[in-house]
Design an enzyme around this catalytic site. Structure first.
Site, mmCIF file in Angstrom:
data_model
loop_
_atom_site.group_PDB
_atom_site.id
_atom_site.type_symbol
_atom_site.label_atom_id
_atom_site.label_comp_id
_atom_site.label_asym_id
_atom_site.label_seq_id
_atom_site.Cartn_x
_atom_site.Cartn_y
_atom_site.Cartn_z
ATOM 1 N N SER A 123 11.994 -17.528 -66.893
ATOM 2 C CA SER A 123 13.022 -18.446 -66.379
ATOM 3 C C SER A 123 13.820 -19.097 -67.498
ATOM 4 O O SER A 123 13.282 -19.414 -68.574
ATOM 5 C CB SER A 123 12.332 -19.537 -65.551
ATOM 6 N N GLU A 125 14.529 -22.019 -67.505
ATOM 7 C CA GLU A 125 13.964 -23.355 -67.711
ATOM 8 C C GLU A 125 13.066 -23.384 -68.947
ATOM 9 O O GLU A 125 12.725 -24.458 -69.445
ATOM 10 C CB GLU A 125 13.186 -23.816 -66.469
ATOM 11 N N TYR A 147 7.086 -27.185 -65.207
ATOM 12 C CA TYR A 147 7.441 -25.829 -64.753
ATOM 13 C C TYR A 147 7.903 -24.977 -65.936
ATOM 14 O O TYR A 147 7.437 -23.852 -66.132
ATOM 15 C CB TYR A 147 8.532 -25.902 -63.688
HETATM 16 P P1 NAP Z 1 10.246 -19.110 -54.129
HETATM 17 O O1 NAP Z 1 11.261 -18.869 -53.086
HETATM 18 O O2 NAP Z 1 9.737 -20.506 -54.333
HETATM 19 O O3 NAP Z 1 8.996 -18.145 -53.836
HETATM 20 C C1 NAP Z 1 7.758 -18.345 -54.453
HETATM 21 C C2 NAP Z 1 6.772 -17.340 -53.898
HETATM 22 O O4 NAP Z 1 5.501 -17.520 -54.564
HETATM 23 C C3 NAP Z 1 6.513 -17.470 -52.394
HETATM 24 O O5 NAP Z 1 6.388 -16.193 -51.836
HETATM 25 C C4 NAP Z 1 5.180 -18.192 -52.361
HETATM 26 O O6 NAP Z 1 4.409 -17.930 -51.195
HETATM 27 C C5 NAP Z 1 4.505 -17.542 -53.559
HETATM 28 N N1 NAP Z 1 3.336 -18.311 -54.033
HETATM 29 C C6 NAP Z 1 3.296 -19.609 -54.379
HETATM 30 N N2 NAP Z 1 2.047 -19.941 -54.735
HETATM 31 C C7 NAP Z 1 1.286 -18.824 -54.608
HETATM 32 C C8 NAP Z 1 -0.088 -18.540 -54.810
HETATM 33 N N3 NAP Z 1 -0.954 -19.487 -55.231
HETATM 34 N N4 NAP Z 1 -0.533 -17.281 -54.577
HETATM 35 C C9 NAP Z 1 0.319 -16.318 -54.124
HETATM 36 N N5 NAP Z 1 1.627 -16.540 -53.895
HETATM 37 C C10 NAP Z 1 2.100 -17.776 -54.137
HETATM 38 O O7 NAP Z 1 10.789 -18.612 -55.571
HETATM 39 P P2 NAP Z 1 12.025 -17.630 -55.901
HETATM 40 O O8 NAP Z 1 13.252 -18.454 -56.019
HETATM 41 O O9 NAP Z 1 11.969 -16.478 -55.013
HETATM 42 O O10 NAP Z 1 11.653 -17.183 -57.393
HETATM 43 C C11 NAP Z 1 10.851 -16.025 -57.635
HETATM 44 C C12 NAP Z 1 10.264 -16.129 -59.033
HETATM 45 O O11 NAP Z 1 11.325 -16.193 -60.006
HETATM 46 C C13 NAP Z 1 9.409 -17.358 -59.283
HETATM 47 O O12 NAP Z 1 8.403 -17.025 -60.199
HETATM 48 C C14 NAP Z 1 10.384 -18.330 -59.926
HETATM 49 O O13 NAP Z 1 9.693 -19.298 -60.683
HETATM 50 C C15 NAP Z 1 11.192 -17.374 -60.774
HETATM 51 N N6 NAP Z 1 12.543 -17.804 -61.082
HETATM 52 C C16 NAP Z 1 13.379 -18.211 -60.082
HETATM 53 C C17 NAP Z 1 14.661 -18.586 -60.395
HETATM 54 C C18 NAP Z 1 15.615 -19.016 -59.311
HETATM 55 O O14 NAP Z 1 16.646 -19.625 -59.643
HETATM 56 N N7 NAP Z 1 15.342 -18.728 -58.040
HETATM 57 C C19 NAP Z 1 15.114 -18.538 -61.733
HETATM 58 C C20 NAP Z 1 14.243 -18.070 -62.717
HETATM 59 C C21 NAP Z 1 12.964 -17.703 -62.383
HETATM 60 P P3 NAP Z 1 4.478 -18.860 -49.859
HETATM 61 O O15 NAP Z 1 5.583 -18.277 -49.001
HETATM 62 O O16 NAP Z 1 3.130 -18.678 -49.263
HETATM 63 O O17 NAP Z 1 4.749 -20.266 -50.309
#
Ligand code: NAP
Length: 322
Positions: A123, A125, A147
């Site tokens: 990320s 971040e 984070y």
């Molecule tokens: P998100 O919508 O918050 O999705 C997070 C996912 O992780 C959900 O499916 C959640 O499951 C799952 N999760 C959380 N805790 C878990 C656990 N203990 N065991 C198994 N699964 C778990 O995030 P996103 O925006 O799609 O981002 C995807 C990834 O990219 C993340 O790693 C995020 O940090 C990274 N990222 C995102 C961005 C952005 O701007 N979106 C930028 C850079 C990096 P539940 O449905 O059960 O909660």
């Protein structure tokens, strides 16, 4: 048929990635927590085309079992406690899920599927308060949130697995990306949801913290293609994915309210109590490497992204009231 395994398939990116990979002819298996339910809302259109296996990145045994049942060619590790704001209140959980969860996934892949290609969701971040602008793959990390610190740890462990154990690990250093499936707790989605409610006469205003905060915002539906392209590249590497342009929260408000013919200054209230304990400025990415070596260029403009989210929230709220 290639087989992809996705952790975080019920999240914003996981659901877009699953759709994208199905379109490419992959078999797709996703890890889901028991609490996600049998029909997670983001998977509605593809639920019967993906296999879901219960597990948790807090539990190594469940990851080993899921990978043994799947034997994937590609692993996309997206699961995380992904909300920066919550990480200040729950730093230990964030370190465990976002940091150690990656260590467990790398360990499980090394034991069960060492030939699989592995994508780590790193990320922007991690750059925190950046030492240089714009940021590329060589910019040092200075995280300013639990984070960001957890992601930096996970990133270093992923690079270490590549170098020490020879795993094919690609790290996507993605800048913020949004869309109608963004979690409601994120500021972009809070704004578009509020705009829809105000337009439909269900609310009058929205309270925000830091209107000057700036981010490099792209579209999640675009960025999942970059993840896939990273794993098709013969050399595992680190890749910045960004638009190269930053916008402020105020500019997001302006675009979102203007899309429905309203002036944001009539409806946005500032409450300093909503500010983060430490925020960052100057985040904007230089994605030259991904553009030149992966041929990846984001398609969606800032205004189209904002408009798509407002339109989706208008439709959702109107449908819920019918
Ligand atoms: P998100 O919508 O918050 O999705 C997070 C996912 O992780 C959900 O499916 C959640 O499951 C799952 N999760 C959380 N805790 C878990 C656990 N203990 N065991 C198994 N699964 C778990 O995030 P996103 O925006 O799609 O981002 C995807 C990834 O990219 C993340 O790693 C995020 O940090 C990274 N990222 C995102 C961005 C952005 O701007 N979106 C930028 C850079 C990096 P539940 O449905 O059960 O909660």
């Amino acid at each position: 048929m290639p087989h992809a395994f996705i952790t975080g398939i019920t999240g914003q990116d996981g659901s877009h990635l699953a759709e994208f990979l199905l379109g490419k002819g992959y078999a797709v298996t996703g890890l889901v927590r028991r609490t996600s339910g049998e029909y997670p809302w983001r998977l509605v259109g593809i639920r019967d085309r993906v296999t879901l296996i219960e597990g948790d990145v807090l539990d190594l045994g469940s990851l080993l079992g899921a990978l043994e049942a799947t034997r994937p060619d590609e692993v996309y590790h997206l699961a995380a406690q992904s909300f920066v704001g919550a990480s200040f209140e729950q730093p230990e959980l964030t370190a465990n899920v976002t940091g150690l969860g990656t260590v467990r996934m790398l360990d499980a892949v090394r034991r069960v599927a060492p030939k699989a290609r592995f994508y780590q969701a790193s990320s922007s971040e991690m750059f925190g308060q950046p030492v240089a602008t714009p940021q590329d793959e060589s910019t040092p990390f200075r995280p300013r949130s639990p984070y960001g610190a957890a992601k930096a740890f996970a990133h270093h462990m992923a690079v270490n697995a590549r170098e020490a154990h020879g795993l094919h690990v690609a790290c996507g250093i993605l800048f913020n990306h949004e869309g109608p499936r963004r979690g409601i707790e994120f500021v972009t989605r809070r704004i578009t949801d509020a705009v829809a409610r105000i337009k439909l006469g269900r609310a009058r205003e929205i309270t925000l913290g830091n209107l000057e905060a700036r981010r490099d915002w792209g579209a999640a539906s675009d960025y999942v293609e970059a993840m896939w392209r990273m794993l098709q590249h013969p050399e595992p590497d680190d890749w910045v994915v960004a638009t190269g342009t930053s916008h402020s929260v105020a500019e997001w408000c302006e675009a979102a309210f203007a899309h429905v013919g309203l002036d944001w200054r009539d409806h946005v209230r500032v409450d300093p109590a909503r500010r983060r304990p430490s925020d960052i400025s100057g985040l904007v990415g230089d994605a030259s490497r991904a553009r030149e070596r992966l041929g990846f260029v984001p398609k969606t403009s800032f205004n189209d992204l904002v408009a798509s989210m407002v339109d989706a929230d208008l439709a959702r709220i109107a449908a819920a009231e019918r």
